[in-house]
Write a protein that holds these residues in place. Sequence first.
Motif, PDB file in Angstrom:
ATOM      1  N   SER A  47       0.451  -0.779  -0.252  1.00 53.89           N
ATOM      2  CA  SER A  47      -0.021  -0.060  -0.025  1.00 53.89           C
ATOM      3  C   SER A  47       0.796   1.111   0.297  1.00 53.89           C
ATOM      4  CB  SER A  47      -0.924   0.420   1.008  1.00 53.89           C
ATOM      5  OG  SER A  47       0.484   0.960   2.886  1.00 53.89           O
ATOM      6  N   PRO A  48       0.517   2.433  -0.442  1.00 51.97           N
ATOM      7  CA  PRO A  48       1.134   3.678  -0.523  1.00 51.97           C
ATOM      8  C   PRO A  48       1.815   3.639   0.542  1.00 51.97           C
ATOM      9  CG  PRO A  48      -0.932   4.366  -1.155  1.00 51.97           C
ATOM     10  CD  PRO A  48      -0.710   3.047  -0.723  1.00 51.97           C
ATOM     11  N   THR A  49       1.085   3.544   1.933  1.00 48.69           N
ATOM     12  CA  THR A  49       1.843   3.551   3.140  1.00 48.69           C
ATOM     13  C   THR A  49       3.123   3.188   3.392  1.00 48.69           C
ATOM     14  OG1 THR A  49       0.084   1.748   4.421  1.00 48.69           O
ATOM     15  CG2 THR A  49      -0.638   3.877   4.132  1.00 48.69           C
ATOM     16  N   THR A  50       3.458   1.945   2.968  1.00 52.88           N
ATOM     17  CA  THR A  50       4.676   1.191   2.780  1.00 52.88           C
ATOM     18  C   THR A  50       6.015   2.314   2.261  1.00 52.88           C
ATOM     19  OG1 THR A  50       4.656   0.244   1.169  1.00 52.88           O
ATOM     20  CG2 THR A  50       3.223  -1.241   2.567  1.00 52.88           C
ATOM     21  N   VAL A  51       5.520   3.058   1.550  1.00 52.50           N
ATOM     22  CA  VAL A  51       6.809   3.716   1.701  1.00 52.50           C
ATOM     23  C   VAL A  51       7.264   4.501   2.432  1.00 52.50           C
ATOM     24  CG1 VAL A  51       7.718   5.688  -0.235  1.00 52.50           C
ATOM     25  CG2 VAL A  51       5.632   4.167  -1.011  1.00 52.50           C
ATOM     26  N   VAL A  52       8.283   3.785   3.025  1.00 50.32           N
ATOM     27  CA  VAL A  52       8.987   4.934   3.718  1.00 50.32           C
ATOM     28  C   VAL A  52      10.682   4.855   2.981  1.00 50.32           C
ATOM     29  CG1 VAL A  52       7.867   4.068   5.763  1.00 50.32           C
ATOM     30  CG2 VAL A  52      10.204   2.416   4.856  1.00 50.32           C
ATOM     31  N   GLU A  53      11.436   5.705   4.001  1.00 47.05           N
ATOM     32  CA  GLU A  53      12.618   6.336   3.401  1.00 47.05           C
ATOM     33  C   GLU A  53      13.474   5.108   3.464  1.00 47.05           C
ATOM     34  OE1 GLU A  53      14.056   9.518   3.543  1.00 47.05           O
ATOM     35  OE2 GLU A  53      12.581  10.361   2.455  1.00 47.05           O
TER      36      GLU A  53
ATOM     37  N   ASN B 245       7.186   4.292  14.028  1.00 42.14           N
ATOM     38  CA  ASN B 245       8.050   4.297  15.098  1.00 42.14           C
ATOM     39  C   ASN B 245       8.041   4.807  16.710  1.00 42.14           C
ATOM     40  OD1 ASN B 245       7.468   6.974  13.976  1.00 42.14           O
ATOM     41  ND2 ASN B 245       9.255   6.902  12.685  1.00 42.14           N
ATOM     42  N   SER B 246       6.170   4.025  16.483  1.00 45.75           N
ATOM     43  CA  SER B 246       5.992   5.616  17.920  1.00 45.75           C
ATOM     44  C   SER B 246       5.605   4.077  19.116  1.00 45.75           C
ATOM     45  CB  SER B 246       5.376   6.380  18.155  1.00 45.75           C
ATOM     46  OG  SER B 246       3.806   5.111  17.588  1.00 45.75           O
ATOM     47  N   VAL B 247       5.884   4.807  20.531  1.00 46.94           N
ATOM     48  CA  VAL B 247       5.971   3.220  21.136  1.00 46.94           C
ATOM     49  C   VAL B 247       4.803   4.420  22.502  1.00 46.94           C
ATOM     50  CG1 VAL B 247       7.894   2.457  21.519  1.00 46.94           C
ATOM     51  CG2 VAL B 247       7.703   4.041  22.729  1.00 46.94           C
ATOM     52  N   ARG B 248       4.945   3.389  23.802  1.00 51.24           N
ATOM     53  CA  ARG B 248       4.020   4.204  24.533  1.00 51.24           C
ATOM     54  C   ARG B 248       5.006   4.081  25.925  1.00 51.24           C
ATOM     55  NH1 ARG B 248      -1.170  -0.247  24.619  1.00 51.24           N
ATOM     56  NH2 ARG B 248       0.049  -1.465  23.799  1.00 51.24           N
TER      57      ARG B 248
ATOM     58  N   PHE C 180      16.160  -7.540  28.907  1.00 51.90           N
ATOM     59  CA  PHE C 180      16.661  -6.583  27.485  1.00 51.90           C
ATOM     60  C   PHE C 180      18.121  -6.541  27.874  1.00 51.90           C
ATOM     61  CE2 PHE C 180      12.452  -6.173  29.201  1.00 51.90           C
ATOM     62  CZ  PHE C 180      11.797  -6.700  27.984  1.00 51.90           C
ATOM     63  N   GLU C 181      19.070  -6.770  26.826  1.00 49.25           N
ATOM     64  CA  GLU C 181      20.417  -6.317  27.581  1.00 49.25           C
ATOM     65  C   GLU C 181      20.933  -6.281  26.718  1.00 49.25           C
ATOM     66  OE1 GLU C 181      21.984 -10.371  29.302  1.00 49.25           O
ATOM     67  OE2 GLU C 181      20.214 -11.107  27.923  1.00 49.25           O
ATOM     68  N   ASP C 182      22.294  -5.834  26.254  1.00 48.79           N
ATOM     69  CA  ASP C 182      22.899  -5.164  25.275  1.00 48.79           C
ATOM     70  C   ASP C 182      22.649  -4.058  24.315  1.00 48.79           C
ATOM     71  OD1 ASP C 182      24.834  -6.777  26.481  1.00 48.79           O
ATOM     72  OD2 ASP C 182      23.686  -8.417  24.997  1.00 48.79           O
ATOM     73  N   TYR C 183      21.498  -4.403  23.945  1.00 44.33           N
ATOM     74  CA  TYR C 183      21.157  -3.111  22.398  1.00 44.33           C
ATOM     75  C   TYR C 183      20.216  -2.616  23.209  1.00 44.33           C
ATOM     76  CZ  TYR C 183      23.996  -6.030  20.770  1.00 44.33           C
ATOM     77  OH  TYR C 183      25.198  -7.415  19.996  1.00 44.33           O
ATOM     78  N   THR C 184      19.990  -1.169  23.154  1.00 45.15           N
ATOM     79  CA  THR C 184      18.852  -0.219  22.889  1.00 45.15           C
ATOM     80  C   THR C 184      17.990  -0.025  21.733  1.00 45.15           C
ATOM     81  OG1 THR C 184      20.088   1.994  22.631  1.00 45.15           O
ATOM     82  CG2 THR C 184      20.364   1.593  25.414  1.00 45.15           C
ATOM     83  N   GLY C 185      17.638   0.815  22.202  1.00 45.92           N
ATOM     84  CA  GLY C 185      16.213   1.317  20.407  1.00 45.92           C
ATOM     85  C   GLY C 185      15.321   0.480  19.992  1.00 45.92           C
ATOM     86  N   LEU C 186      14.627   0.302  18.687  1.00 42.46           N
ATOM     87  CA  LEU C 186      13.122   0.178  18.496  1.00 42.46           C
ATOM     88  C   LEU C 186      13.036  -1.426  18.186  1.00 42.46           C
ATOM     89  CD1 LEU C 186      12.006   2.603  16.404  1.00 42.46           C
ATOM     90  CD2 LEU C 186      11.031   1.996  18.519  1.00 42.46           C
ATOM     91  N   PHE C 187      12.670  -2.589  19.415  1.00 45.98           N
ATOM     92  CA  PHE C 187      12.301  -3.399  18.728  1.00 45.98           C
ATOM     93  C   PHE C 187      10.658  -4.231  18.498  1.00 45.98           C
ATOM     94  CE2 PHE C 187      16.176  -3.386  20.587  1.00 45.98           C
ATOM     95  CZ  PHE C 187      17.282  -4.489  19.617  1.00 45.98           C
TER      96      PHE C 187
ATOM     97  N   LYS D 187      10.303  -0.410  23.136  1.00 42.12           N
ATOM     98  CA  LYS D 187      12.151   0.921  22.653  1.00 42.12           C
ATOM     99  C   LYS D 187      12.727   0.026  24.422  1.00 42.12           C
ATOM    100  CE  LYS D 187      13.605   4.679  21.694  1.00 42.12           C
ATOM    101  NZ  LYS D 187      13.331   6.234  21.885  1.00 42.12           N
ATOM    102  N   VAL D 188      14.443  -0.065  24.172  1.00 38.30           N
ATOM    103  CA  VAL D 188      14.767  -0.718  25.189  1.00 38.30           C
ATOM    104  C   VAL D 188      15.894   1.200  25.361  1.00 38.30           C
ATOM    105  CG1 VAL D 188      16.767  -1.721  25.880  1.00 38.30           C
ATOM    106  CG2 VAL D 188      15.105  -2.434  24.789  1.00 38.30           C
ATOM    107  N   VAL D 189      15.405   1.465  26.418  1.00 33.97           N
ATOM    108  CA  VAL D 189      16.533   2.669  26.252  1.00 33.97           C
ATOM    109  C   VAL D 189      17.494   2.481  27.486  1.00 33.97           C
ATOM    110  CG1 VAL D 189      14.419   3.778  26.290  1.00 33.97           C
ATOM    111  CG2 VAL D 189      14.966   3.421  28.513  1.00 33.97           C
TER     112      VAL D 189
END
Length: 503
Positions: free
Chosen positions: A39-45, A396-399, A474-481, A500-502
């Motif tokens: 769908s058009p919404t799949t067009v991400v950078e 790309n968002s999290v609660r 939640f070890e070693d890596y921060t970021g979005l999963f 998101k691991v912070v």
Amino acid sequence: MNISRRKFLHYAASSGVSMALASCAPRSMGNMNRMMESSPTTVVEAASTPSIDANITPDVVIQLSATMREQQLLSGAKTQMAQYVGTLVQGTSDNLQSFNDSYIGPTIRVQRGQTIRIEFKNLLNQPSTIHWHGQHLPTEMDGHPLHAVAPEQTFIYQFKVQNRAGTYWYHPHPHKAAGAQLYVGLIGLFIVEEPTELTYGLPNGAYDLPLIIQDRTFDSNNQLTYVNNMHQIMTGYFGRKILVNGAIRQTKFVEARAYRLRLVNGSNARTYKLAWQDGTPLTVIASDGGLLAAPIQRDFVLLGAAERIEIWVDFSEFSGAMQDLVALPFTGGNTETVAIQTFEIGKSHSRSLDLPVEFSPLGFDPLPTNLKPDRSFDFYVNHMTPTIDGLDFELNSVRAKETVKLGTTEIWEFTNHINGARGFPHPVHVHGLQFQVLERTGTSPEFAAGYVDDGWKDTVLLMPNERVKVRLKFEDYTGLFLYHCHNMEHEDGGMMRNYKVVA
Ligand code: C2O
Ligand code: CU
Ligand code: CU
């Protein structure tokens, strides 16, 4: 609300963008195009490859492309599919092995601790990513839809393999098109080995057999058909034919001795109630994240989409010359027994191996005294829309509820909440780690004997009304999963969220 989903349906029903093979393809290619159209919404950078530590020399280098291929699956017309195609640039021949003559991508076999580099070239006409299902790795190497690779572009995945020895796999994960791309053929095995595993003397080489189970529906011109209505998103897409290792119902000739079978449910949505046709219990030696603490027996095993089990089988112990691995009927599943794989057992009586009594301890922390969950996530279909907590996927968002702290251990509860009359199985998968299943409640007596919740898991099947508690670190890596239902139509339909691991 779900404008994107309506658009997906709208576009799924219109004719598609031409694909690489479209010019030389028959009329049915239009169907293929629709199937893989995003769908058009799949067009991400299209992401550029994040900086890779230049000081690390990879042990294994593989070039892997996703490309369109024709397959002779049925007699008559060939089937338009996609396939991962690989070339080994550095490493040994074990590291990359082509998979029969099927559409299944090459098997990547690596040693724990090795650093691998995979140069992925996307030769499809739409964005794609590769997700290394089950691996513990940095977020930018995880194939998140945010890191979509545009057509003709190359993305370099590089990571150190830290997982235990086991049967993992790789597949596409682009936004809203992961299901279609898996369905048209993009899948491969990722097998991790380590020295301790070799000490058990498990069957190896020709006696170590993967069985990738998938289902597909073909039209009268032998072309794949896929989702074309809302109902099929709500239930997930069920193919009418079962394929094993990319082929339809073939008999496998085996010797009368012990084998290790690595079963992978690579289906989009189908759950299998697996058993030996003569009622012999299944001897399970491994689950998603490798060997169990010891072999266990099950009269049948429920295997949800994306789950793996490994079976020890000594074919010399069956009385007949033929033995089927079957999918038994169950409520909400197939209505009759279906043969998954037929084995024809040879007469050779080579000395067989002994099943090990135990394997290494799993290294779980002691059981918590209090199983109160830190967070609880509700998987349900809301007015025909697959959701988590009633919410759609957000790229790309999290609660706040989805934000966890690096270095912590938590208990998460997943519930398969029946909203209204009809329930669906939800194989719940968490990216970036392996977890421990602590508790399962609400189980129907029909299914209670069929779970392998033992060992390290990355996907846990929840049948309607079930509630499962898992412990994750939640070890070693921060970021979005991501965490999501691995029914691919539920996933693409919105039953997926980020955590998101912070630091
Ligand atoms: Cu098998 Cu999100 O993945
Ligand atoms: Cu995954
Ligand atoms: Cu689901």
